[in-house]
Design a protein around this motif. Structure first.
Motif, short mmCIF file in Angstrom:
data_model
loop_
_atom_site.label_atom_id
_atom_site.label_comp_id
_atom_site.label_asym_id
_atom_site.label_seq_id
_atom_site.Cartn_x
_atom_site.Cartn_y
_atom_site.Cartn_z
N THR A 122 0.84 -1.19 0.00
CA THR A 122 0.00 0.00 0.00
C THR A 122 0.88 1.24 0.00
OG1 THR A 122 -1.45 -1.29 1.36
CG2 THR A 122 -1.99 1.02 1.12
N ALA A 123 0.65 2.09 -0.99
CA ALA A 123 1.43 3.32 -1.06
C ALA A 123 0.99 4.26 0.06
CB ALA A 123 1.21 3.98 -2.42
N ARG A 124 1.89 5.19 0.44
CA ARG A 124 1.51 6.15 1.49
C ARG A 124 0.47 7.12 0.98
NH1 ARG A 124 6.69 8.68 3.73
NH2 ARG A 124 5.21 10.39 4.02
N SER A 125 -0.31 7.60 1.89
CA SER A 125 -1.42 8.45 1.48
C SER A 125 -1.14 9.91 1.80
CB SER A 125 -2.67 7.97 2.21
OG SER A 125 -3.75 8.71 1.79
N SER A 142 2.06 14.27 -8.42
CA SER A 142 3.27 15.03 -8.13
C SER A 142 4.49 14.11 -8.23
CB SER A 142 3.19 15.63 -6.73
OG SER A 142 3.27 14.59 -5.77
N VAL A 143 5.63 14.69 -8.52
CA VAL A 143 6.87 13.90 -8.58
C VAL A 143 7.16 13.31 -7.20
CG1 VAL A 143 9.32 13.92 -9.13
CG2 VAL A 143 7.75 15.36 -10.43
N GLU A 160 7.52 8.46 -3.74
CA GLU A 160 7.06 7.74 -2.55
C GLU A 160 6.39 6.42 -2.92
OE1 GLU A 160 7.09 8.56 0.92
OE2 GLU A 160 8.73 9.83 0.19
N SER A 161 5.84 6.33 -4.11
CA SER A 161 5.09 5.13 -4.52
C SER A 161 5.98 4.11 -5.21
CB SER A 161 3.96 5.51 -5.48
OG SER A 161 3.18 6.53 -4.93
N LEU A 162 7.22 4.49 -5.46
CA LEU A 162 8.11 3.63 -6.24
C LEU A 162 8.27 2.25 -5.60
CD1 LEU A 162 9.77 3.65 -8.81
CD2 LEU A 162 11.68 4.58 -7.52
N ASN A 163 8.53 2.24 -4.32
CA ASN A 163 8.78 0.98 -3.63
C ASN A 163 7.60 0.03 -3.77
OD1 ASN A 163 10.35 -0.77 -2.19
ND2 ASN A 163 9.53 -0.10 -0.21
#
Ligand code: TPP
Ligand code: SF4
Lengths: 479, 352
Positions: free
Chosen positions: A281-284, A434-435, A440-443
């Motif tokens: 789950t990506a950070r929100s 946003s970049v 942050e979502s890469l992992n």
């Protein structure tokens, strides 16, 4: 015999039977009753009545549940080994009796028996070979002997037309897994004693978890053989035994290898939940960046990381608290090496997830640019992988940018990450995500986590390239 | 509320595990194979059972055995495989065994192709095998509902002792969307009719045979009573901008999402369009259809078949309003634009 002698595993009064509840439904001289009594006695002796589950097949023994005071399941024609597999996978300590006729097992159910035997299922199969389809009135069975007359072979079974009789014990014995394979008969006192022994061994093997046991039993059907009980037994002794030799084909008891259970331990609810949630789950950030739905199509060929580029974008949009849909190109298209994915991001729920009119096209090779360029909305944006694409766009109502994605990814030694460059360009050039959230979502989006740092560096390179080069549309549109 | 980005096919497996399913028996077929792949991973890792069977016939009979033994069980397949399961589905119904299946529809007949169709409707919604029986049929429209419906399917199956079939299509399985998987696992309870290989359950008998016509008749009547109860208790649909609508789409699955986009565009263009999205196909939302039909709206059924679901719409509407079909077959699907222009033309035509 048409009454079954008492065993505590058999009911004394057949309440499930509609009609005369004192006698069984078997014809006089039929082998089924004798064999079923032996099975009941063996269950009793082994002390497993409560754990026993009897599978009644389709055939003359369909009503076995009238008699057995055990758990009972009536199965469809030929499928008892599959039903038994289902039961044993849920209840490994149950003792499952698969009881099948020759039409049931060697005809319609051939697939199920072979595979259950081959898996070494913890089952005991009793295969009642009476060389006929008893219940349906005496048609040819796979085990019917050559030249034998039946309702469907009125002039006798001919090998050229009907094939030769199938010797199932031999077939099962040819497999590696079975623990015990034996053929018996109920034609004489001597053979009855041997059958009794085989029945007990077959069931005990299951109790001891030694694997799959298969016991074929030559059994009289006086009714369809049109013989008396005595003639039927003689027929087995004198004719059937010639073709179906009585012997033990496989007996792995001396090896005594109890089948190991290699499965993973059963997870409790908390463990299950963390398995299912994963760390994916990506950070929100809860900060939507767009105010109307945006459709982004990423297209190219397999190996360019198209689908994971889409996943990265989708995870990143999700981190912004947006709704998102991700739909890949599908099926046969993918075989030809084409790959594409459409990501839609929206601040409200997304209706159609299809790629009809993208706002953004990330074209990673020439053919995909040609395929999609005219679908892009007026005022939309096309970002082109300029390492591989030099085609004309032919539209002046869209913004076009070029970035050497493949070259940059190759330089970073992660050629499959070309799509990361493209998605980063999108983030810099648009308001979709946003970049920061992309990083942050890469992992969460990477299949190979060990490449996280390399991907992150590639993103930074792309970001720098774009901010320094992309103040104006830089790609030659060749309108 | 923490969400995870998951494909529809995978969401179904997560839903199954959260719904207390312990046994998955599978056989590969596109476009349902991904469900088996995910089950092979998650079920095995979680110490549950995944087993690849030798055929769909074996699958349905393994389900029959495992369900008899009280477990929550499932499989996933597509048209050709579901057709092979027909006899088994009928046995499950006759023996009143709960079971969950997913049918990711592909184009037919025969081998057809692997693109989406909705042409298993009759087979699945009307039963699929022999005898007077029904399956509960749910139609998800995306990854979240693949999760939700699959999770809920196990309690419906247990409650009514029926098969529940999730009727999806090739696209619904492929879409990845944010999915909320909740936090409670619904394990279900011990079933007083099932076999547990113990003294308490020894008397239990799983069978579909009742020899006397009067007993078999009674059994059939009881099944129909269960279906009537299901109709009352489970029927579900979604109304999207239907209140003032003069044109209403009726659709399910991927098509309903296309129609949803069309509704928005048509409204922008000044046409009062709405959508009745079917979430249950058996029970069929007949009352909802009839309510709109009585208002004399124009109903447009958009469907990837030769009009199989439309038959039920016509019956529900009691032939009281104009019903038009926009049908696609073979894997073709209508674009939003096509639905919009079809609707505009239809309305124009009826105005003249
Ligand atoms: C799918 C299906 N096909 C055919 C039948 C009809 N049928 C009932 S019993 C039977 C033959 C059973 O013969 P066998 O297995 O040899 O058992 P027996 O009656 O001789 O004990 C057949 C073909 C059926 N019930 N189901
Ligand atoms: S028909 Fe044959 S197999 Fe069937 S009960 Fe009579 S004797 Fe036994």
């Amino acid at each position: 015999m048409n009454t079954i002698e008492t065993s505590s595993v058999l009911y004394t009064h057949y309440e499930r039977k509609e009609g005369n509840q004192q006698t069984t439904h078997y014809c006089p001289g039929c082998g089924h009753g004798v064999i079923q009594k032996m099975i009941a006695s063996a269950i009793e002796e082994l002390g497993v009545q409560n754990r026993a589950i009897f599978l009644s097949p389709v055939g003359c023994s369909v009503f076995s549940y009238y008699y057995y005071d055990t758990g009972n399941i009536q199965c469809s024609h030929g499928r008892a080994p599959a039903v038994g597999t289902g039961v044993k996978r849920v209840l490994p300590d149950s003792v499952v009796v698969c009881y099948q006729g020759d039409g049931d097992l060697a005809g319609i159910g051939m697939t199920e028996i072979i595979h259950a035997a081959n898996r070494g299922e913890q089952l005991t199969v009793f295969f009642i070979n009476n060389a006929t389809y008893g219940m349906t009135g005496g048609q040819m069975a796979p085990t019917t002997l050559l030249h034998e007359k039946t309702l469907t072979t009125p002039f006798g079974r001919e090998s050229e037309r009907d094939g030769k009789p199938l010797a199932m014990a031999e077939v099962i014995a040819s497999l590696d897994a079975p623990a015990y394979v034996r053929r018996c008969a109920v034609s004489s006192t001597k053979e009855l004693l041997r059958t009794r022994e085989a029945v007990r061994i077959g069931l005990k093997n299951q109790v001891d978890k030694l694997g799959f046991s298969f016991i074929e039993i030559l059994s009289p059907c006086p009714t369809n053989w049109k013989m008396s009980a005595v003639e039927s037994r003689n027929h087995i002794e004198q004719v059937m035994k010639q073709f179906y030799p009585l012997k033990t084909f496989v007996d792995k008891r001396p090896e005594n290898v109890c089948i190991k259970n290699n499965s993973f331990p059963l997870m409790n609810d908390d463990e299950l939940l963390s398995l299912l949630t994963g760390d994916l789950t990506a950070r929100s950030f809860e900060s939507p960046v767009i105010d109307s739905p945006k459709t982004i199509t990423i297209a190219g060929f397999g190996g360019q990381g198209i689908l994971s580029g889409g996943t990265l974008l989708a995870n990143s949009a999700m981190a912004h608290g947006l709704d998102v849909s991700w739909l890949p190109s599908y099926g046969p298209e993918m075989r030809g090496g084409k790959a594409s994915v459409t990501v839609i991001v929206s601040d409200s729920s997304i209706p159609s997830p299809l790629d009809e009119k993208p706002d953004f096209l990330l074209a990673m090779n020439g053919p995909s640019l040609q395929y999609y360029k005219d679908k892009v909305k007026t005022g939309g944006t096309i970002i082109v992988n300029s390492t591989l694409v030099d085609d004309e766009i032919g539209r002046d109502d869209v913004n076009v940018y070029g970035i050497p994605a493949t070259a940059m990814a190759q330089e970073a030694l992660i050629p499959s990450a070309a799509s990361v460059v493209m998605v980063t360009s999108l983030a810099v050039l648009s308001e979709v995500v946003s970049v920061f959230s992309l990083k942050e979502s890469l992992n969460a989006s990477l299949k190979r986590r060990e490449l996280l740092d390399a991907n992150m560096d590639l993103m930074k390179t792309a970001e720098n390239y774009i901010t320094s080069n992309f103040l104006v549309n830089n790609y030659n549109k060749k309108v | 509320m923490q969400k995870r980005l998951v494909k529809g096919n995978e969401a179904a497996v997560l839903g199954a595990l959260m719904g207390g399913c312990t046994h998955f028996f599978g056989y590969p077929i596109t476009p349902a194979s991904e469900i088996a792949h995910a089950a092979a991973y998650y079920f095995t890792k979680a110490g549950r059972t995944f087993l690849q069977a030798e055929s769909e016939v074996s699958v349905i009979n393994m389900l029959y055995g495992a369900s008899s033994a009280g477990a929550r069980v499932m499989s996933a397949s597509s048209g050709p495989g579901i057709a092979l399961m027909g006899e088994g589905l009928s046995y499950l119904a006759g023996s009143r065994l709960p079971c969950v299946l997913i049918d990711m529809q592909r184009a037919g007949p025969g081998l057809g192709n692997i693109w989406p169709e909705q042409s298993d409707y009759n087979m699945v919604v009307k039963g699929g095998g022999h005898g007077n029986y029904k399956n509960i049929v749910l139609s998800p429209d995306g990854a979240q509902e693949m999760f939700d419906f699959t999770r809920a399917a196990f309690s419906y199956a247990d409650e009514y002792r029926m098969s529940v079939i999730i009727l999806g299509d090739a696209y619904i399985g492929q879409i990845m969307e944010p999915v909320d998987i909740g936090s409670t696992v619904d394990h279900g309870k011990r079933k007083d009719w099932a076999l547990y290989a113990d003294e308490e359950s020894r008397e239990n008998l799983i069978t579909s045979i009742f020899m006397k016509p009067s007993s078999q008749g009674q059994h059939n009547r009881e099944l129909q009573q269960t279906y009537r109860r299901v109709e009352k208790e489970l029927v579900d649909w979604e109304e999207i901008e239907t209140e003032d609508a003069s044109v209403i789409f009726i659709a399910y699955g991927i098509v309903s999402r296309i129609c949803r986009s069309a509704v928005a565009l048509l409204r922008k263009a000044g046409l009062r369009a709405g959508l009745l999205r079917l979430k249950t196909l058996f029970p069929f939302p007949s009352e909802a259809v009839l309510n709109h039909a009585k208002r004399k709206v124009t109903i447009i059924v958009v469907e990837l078949s030769n009009g199989q679901m439309c038959q039920d719409v016509r019956a529900a509407a009691q032939y009281s309003t104009r019903i038009i079909e926009l049908l696609k077959m073979g894997g073709e699907i209508p674009s939003v634009e096509e639905v919009v222009s079809f609707t505009q033309k239809t309305v124009l035509r009826s105005a003249h």
